[in-house]
Each structure stands twice: as C-alpha cells, then as structure tokens.
Design a protein around this motif. Structure first.
Motif, PDB file in Angstrom:
ATOM      1  N   ARG A  20       0.574  -1.206   0.130  1.00  0.00           N
ATOM      2  CA  ARG A  20       0.111  -0.057  -0.019  1.00  0.00           C
ATOM      3  C   ARG A  20       0.883   1.122  -0.137  1.00  0.00           C
ATOM      4  O   ARG A  20       0.372   2.158  -0.584  1.00  0.00           O
ATOM      5  N   LEU A  21       2.272   0.855   1.057  1.00  0.00           N
ATOM      6  CA  LEU A  21       3.242   2.477   0.889  1.00  0.00           C
ATOM      7  C   LEU A  21       3.424   2.608  -1.081  1.00  0.00           C
ATOM      8  O   LEU A  21       3.545   3.367  -0.734  1.00  0.00           O
ATOM      9  N   ARG A  22       3.539   1.437  -1.062  1.00  0.00           N
ATOM     10  CA  ARG A  22       3.917   1.903  -2.664  1.00  0.00           C
ATOM     11  C   ARG A  22       3.377   2.546  -3.543  1.00  0.00           C
ATOM     12  O   ARG A  22       2.945   3.676  -4.475  1.00  0.00           O
ATOM     13  N   ALA A  23       1.702   2.086  -2.988  1.00  0.00           N
ATOM     14  CA  ALA A  23       0.657   1.734  -4.223  1.00  0.00           C
ATOM     15  C   ALA A  23       0.455   3.545  -3.611  1.00  0.00           C
ATOM     16  O   ALA A  23       0.281   4.947  -4.780  1.00  0.00           O
ATOM     17  N   ALA A  24       0.735   4.307  -2.357  1.00  0.00           N
ATOM     18  CA  ALA A  24       0.582   5.201  -2.317  1.00  0.00           C
ATOM     19  C   ALA A  24       1.637   6.037  -2.972  1.00  0.00           C
ATOM     20  O   ALA A  24       1.110   7.770  -3.353  1.00  0.00           O
ATOM     21  N   GLU A  48      -8.903  17.672  -9.374  1.00  0.00           N
ATOM     22  CA  GLU A  48      -7.998  17.071  -9.423  1.00  0.00           C
ATOM     23  C   GLU A  48      -7.945  16.213  -7.773  1.00  0.00           C
ATOM     24  O   GLU A  48      -7.796  15.341  -7.532  1.00  0.00           O
ATOM     25  N   LYS A  49      -8.236  17.062  -6.768  1.00  0.00           N
ATOM     26  CA  LYS A  49      -7.811  16.992  -5.118  1.00  0.00           C
ATOM     27  C   LYS A  49      -9.290  15.833  -5.302  1.00  0.00           C
ATOM     28  O   LYS A  49      -9.428  15.220  -4.440  1.00  0.00           O
ATOM     29  N   GLY A  50     -10.606  15.163  -6.162  1.00  0.00           N
ATOM     30  CA  GLY A  50     -11.611  14.805  -5.593  1.00  0.00           C
ATOM     31  C   GLY A  50     -10.758  13.612  -6.006  1.00  0.00           C
ATOM     32  O   GLY A  50     -10.760  12.427  -5.514  1.00  0.00           O
ATOM     33  N   GLU A  51     -10.578  13.369  -7.678  1.00  0.00           N
ATOM     34  CA  GLU A  51      -9.452  11.805  -7.848  1.00  0.00           C
ATOM     35  C   GLU A  51      -8.436  11.594  -6.232  1.00  0.00           C
ATOM     36  O   GLU A  51      -8.991  10.221  -6.719  1.00  0.00           O
ATOM     37  N   LEU A  52      -7.539  12.196  -6.474  1.00  0.00           N
ATOM     38  CA  LEU A  52      -6.926  12.076  -5.625  1.00  0.00           C
ATOM     39  C   LEU A  52      -7.228  11.298  -3.994  1.00  0.00           C
ATOM     40  O   LEU A  52      -6.698  10.449  -3.744  1.00  0.00           O
ATOM     41  N   LEU A  53      -8.222  12.473  -3.279  1.00  0.00           N
ATOM     42  CA  LEU A  53      -8.869  12.319  -2.436  1.00  0.00           C
ATOM     43  C   LEU A  53      -9.883  10.254  -2.753  1.00  0.00           C
ATOM     44  O   LEU A  53      -9.604   9.536  -1.791  1.00  0.00           O
ATOM     45  N   GLY A  54      -9.863   9.941  -3.572  1.00  0.00           N
ATOM     46  CA  GLY A  54     -10.617   8.695  -3.988  1.00  0.00           C
ATOM     47  C   GLY A  54      -9.419   7.868  -4.372  1.00  0.00           C
ATOM     48  O   GLY A  54      -9.875   6.640  -3.870  1.00  0.00           O
ATOM     49  N   ILE A  59      -6.615   3.023  -1.131  1.00  0.00           N
ATOM     50  CA  ILE A  59      -5.301   2.812  -1.229  1.00  0.00           C
ATOM     51  C   ILE A  59      -5.371   2.070   0.030  1.00  0.00           C
ATOM     52  O   ILE A  59      -4.850   0.958   0.218  1.00  0.00           O
ATOM     53  N   LEU A  60      -5.545   3.021   0.699  1.00  0.00           N
ATOM     54  CA  LEU A  60      -5.333   2.978   2.800  1.00  0.00           C
ATOM     55  C   LEU A  60      -6.661   2.065   3.025  1.00  0.00           C
ATOM     56  O   LEU A  60      -7.495   2.503   2.524  1.00  0.00           O
ATOM     57  N   HIS A  61      -6.161   1.879   4.597  1.00  0.00           N
ATOM     58  CA  HIS A  61      -6.424   0.485   5.233  1.00  0.00           C
ATOM     59  C   HIS A  61      -6.989   2.383   6.082  1.00  0.00           C
ATOM     60  O   HIS A  61      -6.227   2.353   6.828  1.00  0.00           O
ATOM     61  N   ASP A  62      -8.552   1.815   6.547  1.00  0.00           N
ATOM     62  CA  ASP A  62      -8.862   3.438   6.975  1.00  0.00           C
ATOM     63  C   ASP A  62      -7.885   3.082   8.988  1.00  0.00           C
ATOM     64  O   ASP A  62      -7.663   4.237   9.610  1.00  0.00           O
TER      65      ASP A  62
END
Length: 96
Positions: A20-24, A48-54, A59-62
């Motif tokens: 996940r680190l590599r993906a982030a 772009e902000k919306g795309e990045l957050l989405g 990718i990330l686990h809450d």
C-alpha cells in the motif's frame, strides 16, 4: 474558485503495509511537483483534489493508515533549509 484554478497542498501519508505504501507513493507522485519520502507538494484543481482523495481512499486502510491533505497559501513566503526549492505551479502537468 474556477475548476481549472490550481491550489497548493501538502500531501502526507503514513502507511503500514509495503504494498500500500508503494501504491500511495505512486498515486501522490502523479500529482506532485516536489516532495520527499511521504510528504509532497501538489498543485490541484478541485477535480484533481477529488480524484486524489478518491484514489487514496481505495489504497489506504482506515484502521492502519493515514493521509493528510493540507491547503497552503501560495502567497506566503516559503522558507527553505539546505537545498530546498520553493514550490512552483508549472505551466503544464503530466498525469500518468
């Protein structure tokens, strides 16, 4: 703010899993103009902000990871140490 107007943000993440680190890293660097390790300067439109957050939400686990996107005021003076370079909004971006 017009959708095409870019705003300067600082994107930072803390990810516990190597995959996940590599993906982030790959995800954030697609938007970054500068940065180091897990903190990057990004100029984003509202879309772009919306795309990045989405993208980061997929990718990330809450429970294990964190992502922080801080809006910066590009009009403020930038103080750098060492070989630091002030963030600049380039004329064009390649996202890919």
């Amino acid at each position: 703010m017009a959708d095409s107007q870019r705003v300067l943000y600082l994107a930072a993440y803390d990810v516990s899993d190597a995959g996940r680190l590599r993906a982030a890293l790959h995800c954030v660097r697609a938007y970054a103009t500068g940065g180091q390790k897990s903190v990057h300067e990004v100029w984003l439109t509202a879309a772009e902000k919306g795309e990045l957050l989405g993208d980061m939400s997929f990718i990330l686990h809450d429970a294990d990871d964190s992502f922080l996107l801080i809006r910066l005021d590009a009009r403020q003076a930038v103080h750098t140490l060492g070989l630091g370079v002030a963030p600049v909004d380039p004329d064009w971006f390649y996202l890919g």
